[in-house]
Design an enzyme around this catalytic site. Structure first.
Site, PDB file in Angstrom:
ATOM      1  N   HIS A   1       0.839  -1.204   0.000  1.00 28.76           N
ATOM      2  CA  HIS A   1       0.000   0.000   0.000  1.00 28.76           C
ATOM      3  C   HIS A   1       0.880   1.262   0.000  1.00 28.76           C
ATOM      4  O   HIS A   1       0.571   2.247  -0.675  1.00 28.76           O
ATOM      5  CB  HIS A   1      -0.879   0.048   1.250  1.00 28.76           C
ATOM      6  CG  HIS A   1      -1.869  -1.071   1.348  1.00 28.76           C
ATOM      7  ND1 HIS A   1      -1.718  -2.114   2.219  1.00 28.76           N
ATOM      8  CD2 HIS A   1      -3.032  -1.294   0.689  1.00 28.76           C
ATOM      9  CE1 HIS A   1      -2.739  -2.941   2.109  1.00 28.76           C
ATOM     10  NE2 HIS A   1      -3.556  -2.476   1.177  1.00 28.76           N
TER      11      HIS A   1
ATOM     12  N   SER B   1       0.271  -8.966   0.968  1.00 26.51           N
ATOM     13  CA  SER B   1      -1.191  -8.948   1.036  1.00 26.51           C
ATOM     14  C   SER B   1      -1.590  -8.881   2.494  1.00 26.51           C
ATOM     15  O   SER B   1      -0.921  -9.475   3.355  1.00 26.51           O
ATOM     16  CB  SER B   1      -1.748 -10.243   0.414  1.00 26.51           C
ATOM     17  OG  SER B   1      -3.084 -10.439   0.833  1.00 26.51           O
ATOM     18  N   SER B   2      -2.686  -8.188   2.761  1.00 27.51           N
ATOM     19  CA  SER B   2      -3.169  -8.129   4.154  1.00 27.51           C
ATOM     20  C   SER B   2      -3.507  -9.530   4.636  1.00 27.51           C
ATOM     21  O   SER B   2      -3.426  -9.821   5.826  1.00 27.51           O
ATOM     22  CB  SER B   2      -4.401  -7.235   4.247  1.00 27.51           C
ATOM     23  OG  SER B   2      -4.110  -5.982   3.694  1.00 27.51           O
TER      24      SER B   2
END
Ligand code: PAF
Length: 291
Positions: A37, A185-186
């Site tokens: 992000h 990735s979360s």
């Protein structure tokens, strides 16, 4: 960094930026932020004087039985990371603020949203397109940045922005990976240490697909078969989906004769991981999609 929890606060902050003649970039997120992000923020900062990041876990893009309730949330950590990354304004609305009583609109992007993840997660891309359309309408950014990791989402948002006439450049930032190749990735937070050790086999299998193409194979079925074979060497990863599609339209290819997207989803334990790789065309990063 300012924080806006309401549309009113958001509008006031944006009005000040516009008075200053600043270009505005939007980075939409669902929080649980990681370096991937923050790389989107970095791209945004290069392209606009003011960066707005949104953090909103969008219930409309989760199907029944998906992980909405256990989706990782870390509002304080997210705010600290965004501040550190140089975000000017954090928009973190409640569900009621994003979808006030009476909200009745759903955006459906035909074609590009209907195959692949769209077929396996009915309604998912309607939820994505609806929230992104609302964010673009509220923020009216000059630029909005999305990650290549969610390649079909990029195609859906790009088509939607073009069709609905949003005056915005959609920028696509490359996937950020751990040293062993696992895409950030979360959802990686769900993996046990053992699952985490095995998860990079997904990217390695995609690389086998790319190599098969680079060695001259043009039949999509054979490229897909090479990926399947590579994945089968790691039984902890259960193949859930594998597609080789036109990189723009997301339509399946029989021959790899144009820019292509090789995308896979695997289930590791209880966690579904997705990843993709592009080949067969120019790879630019970050890549600007014309309006
Ligand atoms: O990619 C995401 O995190 C989400 O799908 C997005 C674009 C923020 C919309 O909720």
């Amino acid at each position: 960094m300012r924080t806006a929890a309401t549309v009113g606060d958001l509008r006031r902050a944006l009005a000040a930026y516009r008075e200053q003649g600043q270009r505005v970039a939007l980075v939409p997120t669902m929080g649980a932020l990681h370096a991937g992000h923050l790389s989107l923020v970095e791209v945004a900062r290069r392209r606009a004087g003011k960066v707005v990041a949104s953090v909103f876990v969008n219930p409309k893009q989760f199907g029944p039985g998906e992980d909405l309730s256990r989706y990782p949330r870390d509002p304080e950590g997210d705010a600290a990371k965004l501040r550190e990354a140089g975000v000017d304004l954090l928009f973190a609305p409640s569900v009621e603020e994003m979808y006030p009583a009476g909200f009745s609109t759903t955006v459906h992007v035909a074609g590009v949203s209907e195959g692949m993840e769209g077929a396996r997660r009915p309604g998912h891309f309607d939820g994505v397109a609806t929230v992104v359309a609302r964010l673009l309408g509220l923020v009216r950014p000059d630029v909005a940045v999305f990650g290549q990791k969610d390649a079909q989402q990029v195609a859906v948002v790009t088509r939607m922005a073009r069709d609905l006439g949003f005056d915005v450049e959609i920028l696509v930032a490359p996937t950020i990976r751990e040293a062993d190749g696992l895409a950030l990735s979360s959802r990686n937070a769900y993996l046990s240490p053992e699952e985490r050790r095995k998860a990079p086999a997904l990217f390695r299998a995609l690389l086998v697909g790319q190599l098969t193409y680079e060695l001259g194979e043009r039949k999509a079925a054979r490229v897909l078969e090479a990926v399947r074979r590579a994945l089968s060497t790691e039984p902890a990863l259960v193949l859930d989906a594998l597609d080789l599609v036109d990189a723009t339209t997301m339509q399946p290819l029989a021959q790899v004769d144009r820019p292509a997207l090789l995308a896979a989803a695997v289930v590791v334990g209880k966690t579904r991981l997705i990843d993709n790789i592009c080949f067969g065309g120019p790879a630019a990063a970050p890549q600007e999609t014309p309006r």
